[in-house]
Design a protein around this motif. Sequence first.
Motif, PDB file in Angstrom:
ATOM      1  N   GLY A  15      -3.638  15.105  15.025  1.00 28.30           N
ATOM      2  CA  GLY A  15      -3.963  14.086  14.042  1.00 28.30           C
ATOM      3  C   GLY A  15      -5.320  14.273  13.395  1.00 28.30           C
ATOM      4  O   GLY A  15      -5.619  13.621  12.384  1.00 28.30           O
ATOM      5  N   GLY A  16      -6.115  15.155  13.944  1.00 23.96           N
ATOM      6  CA  GLY A  16      -7.447  15.395  13.413  1.00 23.96           C
ATOM      7  C   GLY A  16      -7.456  16.391  12.267  1.00 23.96           C
ATOM      8  O   GLY A  16      -6.407  16.832  11.791  1.00 23.96           O
ATOM      9  N   SER A  17      -8.665  16.743  11.858  1.00 26.30           N
ATOM     10  CA  SER A  17      -8.840  17.630  10.702  1.00 26.30           C
ATOM     11  C   SER A  17      -9.836  18.736  11.016  1.00 26.30           C
ATOM     12  O   SER A  17     -10.732  18.570  11.851  1.00 26.30           O
ATOM     13  N   ASN A  84      -5.481  18.767   7.482  1.00 26.43           N
ATOM     14  CA  ASN A  84      -5.426  17.377   7.937  1.00 26.43           C
ATOM     15  C   ASN A  84      -4.162  17.142   8.750  1.00 26.43           C
ATOM     16  O   ASN A  84      -3.219  17.932   8.707  1.00 26.43           O
ATOM     17  N   SER A  85      -4.149  16.041   9.471  1.00 28.39           N
ATOM     18  CA  SER A  85      -2.977  15.654  10.276  1.00 28.39           C
ATOM     19  C   SER A  85      -2.496  16.821  11.125  1.00 28.39           C
ATOM     20  O   SER A  85      -1.299  17.134  11.161  1.00 28.39           O
ATOM     21  N   LEU A  86      -3.415  17.449  11.804  1.00 28.62           N
ATOM     22  CA  LEU A  86      -3.082  18.648  12.565  1.00 28.62           C
ATOM     23  C   LEU A  86      -2.147  18.337  13.722  1.00 28.62           C
ATOM     24  O   LEU A  86      -2.210  17.270  14.335  1.00 28.62           O
ATOM     25  N   LYS A  87      -1.279  19.297  14.003  1.00 26.39           N
ATOM     26  CA  LYS A  87      -0.290  19.181  15.058  1.00 26.39           C
ATOM     27  C   LYS A  87      -0.512  20.301  16.076  1.00 26.39           C
ATOM     28  O   LYS A  87      -1.055  21.349  15.720  1.00 26.39           O
ATOM     29  N   PRO A  88      -0.071  20.109  17.312  1.00 24.96           N
ATOM     30  CA  PRO A  88      -0.205  21.188  18.301  1.00 24.96           C
ATOM     31  C   PRO A  88       0.409  22.503  17.833  1.00 24.96           C
ATOM     32  O   PRO A  88      -0.110  23.578  18.150  1.00 24.96           O
ATOM     33  N   GLU A  89       1.484  22.423  17.069  1.00 29.28           N
ATOM     34  CA  GLU A  89       2.128  23.656  16.585  1.00 29.28           C
ATOM     35  C   GLU A  89       1.318  24.373  15.511  1.00 29.28           C
ATOM     36  O   GLU A  89       1.676  25.478  15.093  1.00 29.28           O
ATOM     37  N   ASP A  90       0.220  23.773  15.056  1.00 28.10           N
ATOM     38  CA  ASP A  90      -0.682  24.471  14.132  1.00 28.10           C
ATOM     39  C   ASP A  90      -1.665  25.378  14.884  1.00 28.10           C
ATOM     40  O   ASP A  90      -2.439  26.106  14.249  1.00 28.10           O
ATOM     41  N   THR A  91      -1.628  25.355  16.193  1.00 27.39           N
ATOM     42  CA  THR A  91      -2.508  26.205  16.998  1.00 27.39           C
ATOM     43  C   THR A  91      -2.187  27.665  16.760  1.00 27.39           C
ATOM     44  O   THR A  91      -1.056  28.117  16.954  1.00 27.39           O
ATOM     45  N   ASP A  92      -3.197  28.421  16.315  1.00 26.07           N
ATOM     46  CA  ASP A  92      -3.025  29.827  15.971  1.00 26.07           C
ATOM     47  C   ASP A  92      -4.397  30.411  15.646  1.00 26.07           C
ATOM     48  O   ASP A  92      -5.381  29.672  15.516  1.00 26.07           O
ATOM     49  N   VAL A  93      -4.418  31.703  15.452  1.00 26.73           N
ATOM     50  CA  VAL A  93      -5.560  32.349  14.819  1.00 26.73           C
ATOM     51  C   VAL A  93      -5.285  32.374  13.318  1.00 26.73           C
ATOM     52  O   VAL A  93      -4.207  32.822  12.895  1.00 26.73           O
ATOM     53  N   TYR A  94      -6.245  31.913  12.543  1.00 22.12           N
ATOM     54  CA  TYR A  94      -6.077  31.817  11.093  1.00 22.12           C
ATOM     55  C   TYR A  94      -6.878  32.919  10.413  1.00 22.12           C
ATOM     56  O   TYR A  94      -8.055  33.144  10.730  1.00 22.12           O
ATOM     57  N   TYR A  95      -6.218  33.586   9.466  1.00 21.32           N
ATOM     58  CA  TYR A  95      -6.811  34.710   8.757  1.00 21.32           C
ATOM     59  C   TYR A  95      -6.835  34.436   7.258  1.00 21.32           C
ATOM     60  O   TYR A  95      -5.872  33.891   6.716  1.00 21.32           O
ATOM     61  N   CYS A  96      -7.904  34.843   6.597  1.00 26.07           N
ATOM     62  CA  CYS A  96      -7.879  34.853   5.141  1.00 26.07           C
ATOM     63  C   CYS A  96      -7.665  36.289   4.670  1.00 26.07           C
ATOM     64  O   CYS A  96      -7.966  37.247   5.392  1.00 26.07           O
ATOM     65  N   ALA A  97      -7.112  36.408   3.476  1.00 23.04           N
ATOM     66  CA  ALA A  97      -6.764  37.713   2.938  1.00 23.04           C
ATOM     67  C   ALA A  97      -6.937  37.704   1.428  1.00 23.04           C
ATOM     68  O   ALA A  97      -6.817  36.659   0.787  1.00 23.04           O
TER      69      ALA A  97
END
Length: 122
Positions: A15-17, A84-97
Amino acid sequence: QVQLVESGGGLVQAGGSLRLSCAASGLTFSSYDMGWFRQAPGKEREFVATISRSGVGTYYADSVKGRFTCSRDNAKNTVDLQMNSLKPEDTDVYYCAAGWVTGTKPANYNYWGRGTQVTVSS
C-alpha cells in the motif's frame, strides 16, 4: 561510456509508495526512449513502463497501470518511476534502460542500469 544508475529502491509495506530514479550519462538522453523493467531471481525480465523521447508518450504493463507513473526530465538526464499502492508481487529488482527502437521487449533496448531492489512486505 554510457551509464544508467538507478536509485530509490528499498523496503516498503504493501500500500505504500516508492519513487525510483535513473540518472543517465554518456549519451544524448533526449534521443532515447526510456524503459523500466523488473526481474525476480530465476525469472525473465518483465516490462513495466516506457516513455518516449519527448516524455509525452507513456505505456505501462497492465499489472502496474493506474499505480505507476513514468516521467523524465531531459534537462537533468533523469527518468523516474513513481510507484503507488505497492503490492508484495511488485517485489523485484528494477532496471532502467535506454533504446532507439523500444517497446516492451528487453532486446529492443541498447543500454541498461544495474538495477535497484524493491521489496514490498505484506
